[in-house]
Design a protein around this motif. Structure first.
Motif: not given
Lengths: 195, 195
Positions: B48-51, B54-58
């Motif tokens: 969560y520090r980076r993204w 779920k949509r953003e990390i995908a």
């Protein structure tokens, strides 16, 4: 068994309609026999007297759905016009119940591949070209028999379904592109408006 | 913040690879941040520090995946031969990780349509025709510039993906049919072996 009730075709139809609705709403994976029973207003025992499992009832529902599809025909006076009307109508099917139902079924690919293998009519059936459309085009000299209408149906259905699936534009300009630059060359058709 | 750790590119890559694996294994809908953390061997706080979600990390994982795809080129001596090699290779991609990943993403259509709208590269990117394949065909007079390679890529990718999705045959005979009766007419190509 003497106590067995006769089949009730109205009730069967109601059950299969409930299956179609659930497939289109939430898909094959999350569809349960409990949900089918609740939606159709019957007991689960009633359902299991007719169908052994979820795959069987989904296949029966799809057979009913395809049986109810009437062949669609249009006569605009030119082959290109007929094809254009045809792809516009298929876009409407995709944007409605037909598209949702296809996505609901395709979910089964990972969990129950046998379901897809046993389907008689698959994704391209909604793009079927009426024989008289082709016959008129042959009579007008716009296309030469035999016409590979299966390739046409598969290609048009695939391109349009994929665009719809990935939420890419399916507007009038793209549909004209499909007819002029894809369908007409694949069918070796000559006609007004074709490049 | 002075206590903040520097970014660790190796760890980021491990996290995004875990996302790709989970998308291909069980799909976007059932992928959770907990599962990503467990697979990558990091804490959820690290993710969560980076993204943000779920949509953003995908989306980040898909950008990484497409960036790693190298343009594929082949030179068989004829345009038809090159196209045939091309569709055989795309069939292999579909039958492997690429196909599973596409199905995992497409699941999002109902639950998170924005994910699909924000994807830069979609289904047809794996069917991209290397520019030199087209340039050589133009030089040999097998095809006339400009070549509508985008239509070719979309049509070939759609027809093959749909066949794969619905578990219809994608054998050598069908691939030759795609090249001879679909790709060559769409590209207005002339060449040995084309009907």
């Amino acid at each position: 068994m003497s106590g067995r009730r006769p089949l009730d075709p109205t009730r069967d139809a109601r059950i299969l309609d409930a299956v179609l609705e659930l497939l289109a709403e939430s898909g094959y994976v999350s569809m349960t026999m409990d949900a089918v029973a609740a939606r159709a207003g019957v007991s689960k025992a009633t359902i299991y007297r007719r169908w052994r499992n979820k795959r069987e009832i989904a296949l029966a529902a799809m057979t009913r759905y395809h049986g109810a599809q009437t062949a669609w025909s249009v006569d605009t006076g030119t082959f290109r016009g007929d094809l254009l009307a045809h792809v516009h109508r298929f876009a409407e099917v995709l944007g409605g119940f037909g598209g949702r139902l296809a996505v609901g079924l395709v979910q089964a690919r990972a969990s129950d591949p046998d379901l897809l293998d046993e389907l008689d009519a698959r994704f391209s059936s909604g793009a079927r070209l009426a024989p008289e459309v082709v016959e008129r085009a042959v009579a007008r000299g716009e296309v030469t028999a035999p016409v590979d209408h299966r390739l046409f149906e598969e290609v048009v259905a695939s391109v349009m379904f994929m665009r719809w699936l990935w939420r890419l534009p399916l507007d009038a300009a793209f549909l004209a592109h499909v007819v002029d630059d894809l369908a007409m060359p694949v069918l070796h058709a000559r006609g007004k408006g074709a490049s």
